[in-house]
Design a protein around this motif. Structure first.
Motif, PDB file in Angstrom:
ATOM      1  N   ASP A  12      67.614 -74.500  25.087  1.00  0.00           N
ATOM      2  CA  ASP A  12      67.378 -75.571  26.060  1.00  0.00           C
ATOM      3  C   ASP A  12      66.411 -76.602  25.486  1.00  0.00           C
ATOM      4  OD1 ASP A  12      66.834 -77.080  28.411  1.00  0.00           O
ATOM      5  OD2 ASP A  12      65.258 -75.685  28.992  1.00  0.00           O
ATOM      6  N   ARG A  13      65.289 -76.124  24.959  1.00  0.00           N
ATOM      7  CA  ARG A  13      64.276 -77.066  24.467  1.00  0.00           C
ATOM      8  C   ARG A  13      64.759 -77.841  23.258  1.00  0.00           C
ATOM      9  NH1 ARG A  13      59.180 -73.075  25.656  1.00  0.00           N
ATOM     10  NH2 ARG A  13      59.609 -73.027  27.883  1.00  0.00           N
TER      11      ARG A  13
ATOM     12  N   GLU B 271      67.318 -80.410  24.687  1.00  0.00           N
ATOM     13  CA  GLU B 271      66.639 -81.467  25.466  1.00  0.00           C
ATOM     14  C   GLU B 271      65.901 -82.455  24.556  1.00  0.00           C
ATOM     15  OE1 GLU B 271      64.259 -80.758  28.977  1.00  0.00           O
ATOM     16  OE2 GLU B 271      65.339 -78.891  29.387  1.00  0.00           O
TER      17      GLU B 271
ATOM     18  N   PRO C 157      72.982 -75.902  32.678  1.00  0.00           N
ATOM     19  CA  PRO C 157      72.201 -76.224  33.885  1.00  0.00           C
ATOM     20  C   PRO C 157      70.706 -76.370  33.598  1.00  0.00           C
ATOM     21  CG  PRO C 157      73.666 -74.356  34.284  1.00  0.00           C
ATOM     22  CD  PRO C 157      73.678 -74.612  32.803  1.00  0.00           C
ATOM     23  N   LEU C 158      70.208 -75.635  32.593  1.00  0.00           N
ATOM     24  CA  LEU C 158      68.797 -75.762  32.230  1.00  0.00           C
ATOM     25  C   LEU C 158      68.541 -77.152  31.651  1.00  0.00           C
ATOM     26  CD1 LEU C 158      68.239 -72.368  30.333  1.00  0.00           C
ATOM     27  CD2 LEU C 158      67.854 -72.819  32.743  1.00  0.00           C
TER      28      LEU C 158
ATOM     29  N   ALA D 190      70.368 -79.933  31.972  1.00  0.00           N
ATOM     30  CA  ALA D 190      70.557 -81.000  32.960  1.00  0.00           C
ATOM     31  C   ALA D 190      69.375 -81.053  33.929  1.00  0.00           C
ATOM     32  CB  ALA D 190      71.874 -80.789  33.719  1.00  0.00           C
ATOM     33  N   ALA D 191      68.917 -79.888  34.391  1.00  0.00           N
ATOM     34  CA  ALA D 191      67.782 -79.871  35.319  1.00  0.00           C
ATOM     35  C   ALA D 191      66.512 -80.356  34.620  1.00  0.00           C
ATOM     36  CB  ALA D 191      67.575 -78.470  35.897  1.00  0.00           C
ATOM     37  N   GLY D 192      66.360 -79.992  33.354  1.00  0.00           N
ATOM     38  CA  GLY D 192      65.201 -80.445  32.590  1.00  0.00           C
ATOM     39  C   GLY D 192      65.184 -81.957  32.431  1.00  0.00           C
TER      40      GLY D 192
ATOM     41  N   GLY E 165      66.715 -83.853  34.558  1.00  0.00           N
ATOM     42  CA  GLY E 165      66.753 -84.408  35.910  1.00  0.00           C
ATOM     43  C   GLY E 165      68.036 -85.148  36.234  1.00  0.00           C
ATOM     44  N   VAL E 166      69.156 -84.686  35.659  1.00  0.00           N
ATOM     45  CA  VAL E 166      70.440 -85.366  35.893  1.00  0.00           C
ATOM     46  C   VAL E 166      71.483 -84.356  36.377  1.00  0.00           C
ATOM     47  CG1 VAL E 166      69.964 -87.116  34.137  1.00  0.00           C
ATOM     48  CG2 VAL E 166      71.222 -85.041  33.499  1.00  0.00           C
ATOM     49  N   PRO E 167      72.509 -84.822  37.102  1.00  0.00           N
ATOM     50  CA  PRO E 167      73.557 -83.916  37.579  1.00  0.00           C
ATOM     51  C   PRO E 167      74.422 -83.396  36.437  1.00  0.00           C
ATOM     52  CG  PRO E 167      73.636 -86.017  38.756  1.00  0.00           C
ATOM     53  CD  PRO E 167      72.724 -86.199  37.584  1.00  0.00           C
TER      54      PRO E 167
ATOM     55  N   LEU F  34      71.793 -79.842  41.588  1.00  0.00           N
ATOM     56  CA  LEU F  34      70.396 -80.067  41.190  1.00  0.00           C
ATOM     57  C   LEU F  34      69.522 -80.371  42.406  1.00  0.00           C
ATOM     58  CD1 LEU F  34      68.182 -80.457  39.057  1.00  0.00           C
ATOM     59  CD2 LEU F  34      68.981 -82.810  38.767  1.00  0.00           C
TER      60      LEU F  34
ATOM     61  N   ARG G 155      66.383 -78.237  43.822  1.00  0.00           N
ATOM     62  CA  ARG G 155      65.060 -78.809  44.134  1.00  0.00           C
ATOM     63  C   ARG G 155      64.609 -78.382  45.527  1.00  0.00           C
ATOM     64  NH1 ARG G 155      66.686 -84.617  41.693  1.00  0.00           N
ATOM     65  NH2 ARG G 155      65.848 -84.348  39.588  1.00  0.00           N
TER      66      ARG G 155
ATOM     67  N   GLY H  31      70.496 -71.464  37.024  1.00  0.00           N
ATOM     68  CA  GLY H  31      69.920 -72.120  35.848  1.00  0.00           C
ATOM     69  C   GLY H  31      69.012 -73.278  36.212  1.00  0.00           C
ATOM     70  N   ALA H  32      69.444 -74.065  37.200  1.00  0.00           N
ATOM     71  CA  ALA H  32      68.642 -75.230  37.589  1.00  0.00           C
ATOM     72  C   ALA H  32      67.315 -74.782  38.204  1.00  0.00           C
ATOM     73  CB  ALA H  32      69.422 -76.103  38.569  1.00  0.00           C
TER      74      ALA H  32
ATOM     75  N   ARG I 142      65.008 -73.573  35.452  1.00  0.00           N
ATOM     76  CA  ARG I 142      64.404 -74.647  34.656  1.00  0.00           C
ATOM     77  C   ARG I 142      63.324 -75.384  35.449  1.00  0.00           C
ATOM     78  NH1 ARG I 142      61.904 -77.548  32.316  1.00  0.00           N
ATOM     79  NH2 ARG I 142      62.357 -78.980  30.604  1.00  0.00           N
TER      80      ARG I 142
END
Lengths: 328, 262
Positions: A82-83, A86, A110-111, A113-115, A117-119, B97, B101, B131-132, B135
Motif C-alpha cells: 500500500d505505502r 501510494e 481499497p487501502l 484508494a482510501a489512503g 481519499g478517492v473512490p 469510502l 468514513r 480495507g478502507a 486504512r
C-alpha cells in the motif's frame, strides 16, 4: 515525470503475472479515448530482487516502470505494498490507476484508494469514455446486472480489473526502469508463507467432461444424479462455491475464482445460477450446457445450449440417453 | 479483547430482481432482505473467539436504512452483545469510502482489537469496506480469510484464500481488520433463547448528521451509478424446450456433434 495511466504490476516467482499484460493491454486500448499515447502509460512494481521483471514490463507496454524494491516487499504484505503504491501515485499523479482483480489486487486496492481519499470501482469488465467522463462497468448482484459507475471528480480514478477484461498487450516498448525508494515506515502485516489448500484426489483441470452442480441441487444426497451423469459421460463432478461451503462436496470440486479454472470439452452446469466467480472458472470450456429453473440465470449468458426446467427430471433423462447411446 | 463485526442487510439472492424506473439500481419494492451471507461467517469467527474466552464483547455494526436494524437483531439473537446502526437512506447510493468514513466516525472512542466483515456484500459486490476502514484507522488488513488464529504477542495469523487452491499465510499485528470468506467456519443459527435475549440488547442508532457528515457527504464528489443494465447475453445459449426425454435426446445429439466425448 508523471503519467496518465498507472498500472500496478504483479509478479510471482520471478515472473510477470498474466494480469499485468492484460492491464497494460487495457491501458493501451483506452488511452486514445483520453487523448493519451503509449508514453503516458507506466507501471509500478513493488518487490525485491526483481530487476528482470521490471525490464520485461518496460519492454512490453510500460513507458516507465517505477520499481520499488525493499526486503519487506519480497512477498506481498498489505501495508508495505500500500505505502509503496501510494507514494508512487502521489509522485506520478495519474488520471487512472489500475489493479488486477486478483487476491492481492483486491486486498490492497481499497487501502490505496482510501489512503488517497478517492473512490474505487472493483472487478471492472470495461472502462470507456462517455460524454466526456470515464465510466467503469462492473458486475453487481453477483453478475445479474452490470453497474456503470461514474467515480466523480477525484483523481486518480481507481479500478480493479476483472481477468480477461482485455487482451494481453502484445506489442513492444522501449521503456525505462526507474528505482524509487519511498519510506515504508513500521509495517504491521508480515507475510509468512504460501501453501497448498486441502489436498484431494480430484483433478478437474484434466477432466474432458465436467458435470457440475450448484445450490439448485439442494442437498448432499441429491448429488447422486449429478454423479451418475458424470459417470455415464466418463467425467468428473464439479461444484459451485455454495456447494462446497455447505459441505455437500469437498472443496477440491469447486470450480471458479476461488477454486480451480477448468476448460473441459464439455461442461454441464446443473442448478448453477452463474455468479461471476463461477463463470470465470469455466467459461473457457469447449461446449457448455446449462440446466436451471430460472430463465434469467446468468449461466445462460455463457452457455451454448440451455434448458429452463427441473434438473431432477432432465439430468436423469440425459443420463439414460447417454447410457443407451454408449450401450451401457 | 473487543471485536466488531461490520454487517450489511442485502436482498435475498432468490428475490425477483427488477431494475428501478430510473435505471440506476434494483427496484426495492419486491425484495425481501436477509443478513449478508458472508457476514454470517464473519460474526461466527468473532463469536468463536468469545466462546474460547479470548474476546469479552462482540459488537455488530451496520450502515443502512431503517430496515437494516432487522439484520442487527439477527446478529444479536445469534450472540452479538450489542449493536450500532448508522441509519440513513442515502447510504445505499454512497461510495464505499464514504460508508467506511461513517463507520470510523461511529466507533470513535471505542477500542476494537479485531474488526471483521464479510469478503463482500451480495448486492453491490464492492469488496471495499474492510480495507478502507483498515486504512482509515491505520491498521493492517487481510482479505478472504479462510482461517483465523490469535497468537502470542498480539498478532492474528490469517490464511488468505488465493487462486487455484492455495493459501497465503499472513501475521497481522493487532488491532487489525479481516474480511472473511465463506467456508471459514459453520455459522450457528439464532436459538429461541437467543431471539428472546436479543430483545433486551441495545442497538445504538446514529445518523450521518450525528457523525458530523452533512448532506454533501454523499454524491457531492460526483460519485454515482449512471445505469444498471442486464448483462450482455454473450453468444447466447440456444434454448431447448419440451418434455424431459425429448430435451435429453436433443442435448445428446448436440453433445455428440459438438464435443466428440461420446
Amino acid at each position: 515525470m508523471g503519467c496518465k495511466i498507472l498500472v500496478v504490476a504483479e509478479h510471482e516467482g520471478g515472473a510477470v503475472r498474466d494480469i499485468t499484460w492484460e492491464l497494460l493491454g487495457l491501458a493501451h486500448a483506452v488511452a486514445p479515448q483520453g487523448g493519451w499515447g503509449a508514453a503516458d502509460i507506466k507501471a509500478v512494481l513493488p518487490g525485491q530482487g526483481i530487476g528482470a521483471v521490471a525490464a520485461a514490463i518496460a519492454g512490453r507496454g510500460a513507458a516507465e516502470v517505477l520499481l520499488v524494491e525493499a526486503p519487506e516487499l519480497q512477498d506481498y504484505a498489505c501495508d508495505g505494498y500500500d505505502r509503496a503504491i501510494e507514494a508512487v501515485v502521489k509522485a506520478e499523479q495519474p488520471e487512472i490507476l489500475l489493479f488486477g482483480h486478483t487476491p492481492n489486487g483486491w486486498d490492497v486496492a481499497p487501502l490505496v484508494a482510501a489512503g488517497l481519499g478517492v473512490p474505487l470501482a472493483t472487478e471492472c469488465s470495461q472502462i470507456a469514455r462517455e460524454d466526456g467522463r470515464w465510466l467503469f462497468s462492473r458486475k453487481a448482484f453477483n453478475g445479474k446486472f452490470i453497474q456503470v459507475l461514474d467515480l466523480g471528480k477525484a483523481r486518480p480514478l481507481v479500478a480493479t480489473v476483472q481477468k480477461g477484461a482485455a487482451g494481453p498487450f502484445a506489442g513492444t516498448t522501449a521503456g525505462q526502469v526507474r528505482a524509487v525508494t519511498p519510506a515504508l515506515g513500521v509495517l504491521k502485516a508480515r507475510f509468512v508463507e504460501t501453501k497448498k489448500g486441502e489436498a484431494g484426489g480430484v483433478d478437474l483441470t484434466q477432466a474432458p467432461v465436467i458435470v457440475a452442480g450448484g445450490r439448485g441441487v439442494g442437498a448432499a444426497d441429491k448429488f447422486e444424479i449429478i454423479k451418475s451423469l458424470a459417470a455415464a459421460l466418463g467425467g468428473q463432478v464439479g461444484a459451485s462455491r455454495p456447494v462446497t461451503d455447505m459441505g455437500w462436496l469437498p472443496h477440491q470440486h469447486q470450480v471458479g475464482s476461488s477454486g480451480v479454472t477448468v476448460n473441459p470439452k464439455l461442461y454441464i452446469a446443473c442448478g448453477i445460477s452463474g455468479a461471476i466467480q463461477h463463470i470465470v472458472g469455466m467459461k473457457g470450456s469447449g461446449y457448455i450446457v446449462a440446466i436451471n429453473k430460472d430463465a434469467e440465470a446468468p449461466i445462460f449468458g455463457v452457455a451454448d445450449v440451455g434448458v429452463v426446467g427441473d434438473l431432477f427430471e432432465i439430468v436423469p433423462a440425459l443420463t439414460k440417453a447417454v447410457k443407451e447411446a454408449r450401450g451401457q | 479483547m473487543k471485536g466488531l463485526v461490520l454487517i450489511k442487510q442485502v436482498p435475498n439472492t432468490d428475490s425477483p430482481f427488477r431494475i428501478n424506473s430510473a435505471g440506476t439500481w434494483v427496484d426495492e419494492s419486491n425484495l425481501t432482505y436477509v443478513l449478508n451471507d458472508y457476514d454470517r461467517y464473519a460474526l461466527e469467527a468473532l463469536l468463536r473467539l468469545k466462546d474460547a474466552g479470548a474476546m469479552t464483547e462482540v459488537v455488530a455494526l451496520t450502515a443502512g436504512p431503517e430496515r437494516a436494524s432487522q439484520a442487527l437483531r439477527t446478529c444479536l439473537a445469534t450472540g452479538a452483545d450489542r449493536a450500532i446502526h448508522i441509519k440513513d437512506d442515502a447510504l445505499t447510493a454512497a461510495a464505499p469510502l464514504v460508508v467506511a468514513r461513517a463507520i470510523c466516525a461511529a466507533i470513535k472512542g471505542e477500542a476494537f482489537d479485531l474488526i471483521a466483515c464479510g469478503l463482500q456484500a451480495d448486492d453491490d459486490n464492492h469488496m471495499q469496506i474492510g480495507g478502507a476502514v483498515a486504512r482509515l484507522l491505520d491498521r493492517p488488513c487481510a482479505s478472504a480469510a479462510m482461517s483465523l488464529e490469535l497468537r502470542d504477542g498480539g498478532t492474528a495469523r490469517v490464511e488468505r484464500e488465493l487462486e487455484n487452491n492455495r493459501l497465503q499465510v499472513v501475521d497481522l499485528k493487532l488491532p487489525a481488520v479481516i474480511t472473511v470468506q465463506t467456508g471459514i467456519n459453520e455459522p450457528r443459527y439464532a436459538s429461541l433463547k437467543g431471539i428472546m435475549a436479543a430483545k433486551k440488547k441495545e442497538i445504538r442508532t446514529v445518523t450521518l448528521a450525528d457523525l458530523g457528515m452533512g448532506a454533501d457527504a454523499i454524491g457531492a464528489d460526483g460519485y454515482r451509478t449512471v445505469r444498471l443494465t442486464p448483462p450482455p447475453k454473450g453468444k447466447g445459449a440456444e434454448m431447448l424446450q419440451g418434455p424431459a426425454d425429448q430435451v435429453a435426446r436433443e442435448l445428446l445429439k448436440r453433445i455428440r456433434e459438438k464435443t466428440g466425448v461420446i
